[in-house]
Design an enzyme around this catalytic site. Structure first.
Site, mmCIF file in Angstrom:
data_model
loop_
_atom_site.group_PDB
_atom_site.id
_atom_site.type_symbol
_atom_site.label_atom_id
_atom_site.label_comp_id
_atom_site.label_asym_id
_atom_site.label_seq_id
_atom_site.Cartn_x
_atom_site.Cartn_y
_atom_site.Cartn_z
ATOM 1 N N TRP A 1 -53.144 -111.160 -2.631
ATOM 2 C CA TRP A 1 -53.304 -112.235 -2.075
ATOM 3 C C TRP A 1 -51.564 -112.359 -1.702
ATOM 4 C CZ3 TRP A 1 -51.096 -117.169 -6.244
ATOM 5 C CH2 TRP A 1 -51.555 -117.700 -5.694
ATOM 6 N N ASP B 1 -54.514 -111.156 -13.099
ATOM 7 C CA ASP B 1 -54.885 -112.101 -12.127
ATOM 8 C C ASP B 1 -56.582 -112.638 -12.303
ATOM 9 O OD1 ASP B 1 -54.815 -114.984 -11.010
ATOM 10 O OD2 ASP B 1 -53.367 -113.649 -9.328
ATOM 11 N N LYS C 1 -61.579 -123.047 -9.700
ATOM 12 C CA LYS C 1 -62.316 -122.559 -8.679
ATOM 13 C C LYS C 1 -64.290 -122.820 -9.412
ATOM 14 C CE LYS C 1 -59.264 -121.106 -6.544
ATOM 15 N NZ LYS C 1 -58.819 -120.990 -5.004
HETATM 16 C C1 LMR Z 1 -56.765 -118.501 -1.526
HETATM 17 O O1 LMR Z 1 -56.218 -117.441 -1.885
HETATM 18 O O2 LMR Z 1 -57.125 -119.369 -1.174
HETATM 19 C C2 LMR Z 1 -56.216 -119.770 -3.496
HETATM 20 O O3 LMR Z 1 -55.993 -119.097 -3.898
HETATM 21 C C3 LMR Z 1 -56.057 -120.555 -2.620
HETATM 22 C C4 LMR Z 1 -54.913 -120.983 -2.750
HETATM 23 O O4 LMR Z 1 -53.425 -121.246 -3.551
HETATM 24 O O5 LMR Z 1 -53.995 -119.693 -2.070
#
Ligand code: LMR
Length: 402
Positions: free
Chosen positions: A132, A213, A248
């Site tokens: 992420w 996570d 979510k």
């Molecule tokens: C994402 O990865 O799109 C979600 O977890 C929203 C975010 O906060 O980035």
């Protein structure tokens, strides 16, 4: 006087910055597959019926806006701990696992990071490549030295198990290893049960500290199923941290509700560590917002609402799985070069298309299709209205090469 650095604009956020750009895009047929947000067939992010009912009950009983405890209400903390680990889990029964309410999963990660830095943990934190986009920025901001372990092949289709384990084998005792509990973001590719076992063995042998996570528990295969990898790490006496989110799974994005769990060697250790969690929160946001946690507590603690929520969650999960099959069918029907079949069996909201920066820009500028990074798509964002325009755009961009 502001420092001169403040006069230079920061780059937009790689995910939420796209949402902003999408909003400002005047094209009527634009398609937003950027942030991980679930939409129904009409393209709306629903308010769950159980959430509406919980809010009705809360409004009726509303009496005060008094501060909440630094780590959240006990009832919420206990319900969340059971949701993540299971009511009868040894770590729950023994009291060596404790949950803290946090502002979303991002807040949970930051609280975990601050706890670790403020109690003298290793400065080195390992994360998957890819991960992420907010992970590296957040842990660097908290003072960690970030290192990466290889995860998937460049196209994001399968896990490169041996290189992954070899890299983690280089970690020093005490180093933190960030793992995605389920529904890996951005790839949608999760470790097999065998690989989870090997990760658990490695973490134990090398005395590493896992930070899991778990932002999508219930969006993959089910609530318990999506915690199976985590269970492989919660071995007798093992220590670890978990961050979870209800953005979510309860469709409570703007309420910022989540939790951080710490699992210590003993109940006494957990209670000592919890005092440091509270100290870390107090110097950050002081104490948590109430409303989102009240909703989650009302639903999870109610014999009628809880099963209804689980049905709503299963509905979202099954819609995402349907979208996965539909996107593969749409790409195969157009004979878009590449093997897309894996998307159908991956888990959670995301899939990685493995595109170049140029192709991602082409999708956005030429076709009004917004995707993240190297082509991460939010599979939960497809509807019958936007699937074909997306597939047509991808076919054109892949055909153009580059
Ligand atoms: C994402 O990865 O799109 C979600 O977890 C929203 C975010 O906060 O980035």
């Amino acid at each position: 006087m502001l420092p001169s650095f403040a006069r230079v604009a920061a780059p937009p956020d790689p995910i939420l910055g796209l949402a902003e750009a999408f909003r400002n895009d005047p094209r009527p047929n634009k398609v937003n597959l950027s942030a991980g947000v679930f939409v129904d067939e009409t393209g709306k992010t629903p308010l769950l019926a159980t959430v509406i009912e919980a809010e009705r009950r809360l409004a009726e009983g509303a009496a005060t806006k008094l501060y909440r405890p630094i780590d959240g209400e006990l009832a919420y903390r206990e319900l969340v701990r059971e949701l993540v680990l299971g009511k009868d889990h040894e770590a729950v029964v023994s009291g060596r696992a404790l949950a803290t309410q946090t502002p979303g999963g991002t807040g949970g990660l930051r609280v975990a990071a601050d706890l670790l830095r403020q109690t003298g943990a290793s400065e080195t934190l390992w994360m998957s490549e890819p991960t992420w986009p907010n992970h590296p920025a957040m842990f660097q901001a908290a003072g960690f030295r970030v290192r990466t372990y290889p995860y998937t092949d460049p196209a994001g289709r399968r896990i490169d198990e041996e290189p992954m384990l070899a890299a983690l084998g280089q970690a020093s005792p005490g180093d933190i290893v960030l793992l995605h509990g389920a529904c890996h973001n951005p790839t949608g590719v999760d470790p097999s049960p065998q690989l989870w076992r090997r990760i658990g063995d490695l973490v134990e042998e090398r005395r590493l500290l896992p930070l899991v996570d778990l932002a999508y528990q219930g969006f993959g295969d089910g609530l318990r199923e999506d915690a199976a990898g985590l269970m492989e790490l919660v071995r007798p006496g093992a220590e670890l941290l978990v961050s979870t989110s209800f953005s979510k799974t309860f469709s409570l994005y703007s309420e910022r509700v989540g939790a951080m769990l710490l699992i210590a060697r003993s109940a006494a250790d957990a209670s000592a560590a919890q005092s440091h969690v509270k100290a870390a929160i107090r110097v950050n946001y002081s104490n948590p917002p109430a409303h989102g946690a009240d909703i989650v507590r009302t639903i999870l603690g109610d014999a009628e609402l809880r099963p209804r929520w689980e049905v709503e969650l299963a509905g979202m999960r099954s819609r995402i799985k349907g979208n996965r099959r539909a996107v593969v069918a749409a790409l195969e029907a157009r004979r878009v070069p590449g093997d897309w079949s894996g998307i159908a069996t991956q888990r959670g909201m995301f899939a990685l298309l493995g595109l170049s920066t140029h192709q991602v820009a082409q999708l956005r500028d030429g076709h009004g299709v917004y995707v993240v990074g190297k082509g991460r798509i939010n599979v939960a964002g497809f509807t019958s209205a936007n699937l074909d325009p997306f597939a047509d755009a991808l076919a054109a961009v892949v055909a153009a090469g580059g």
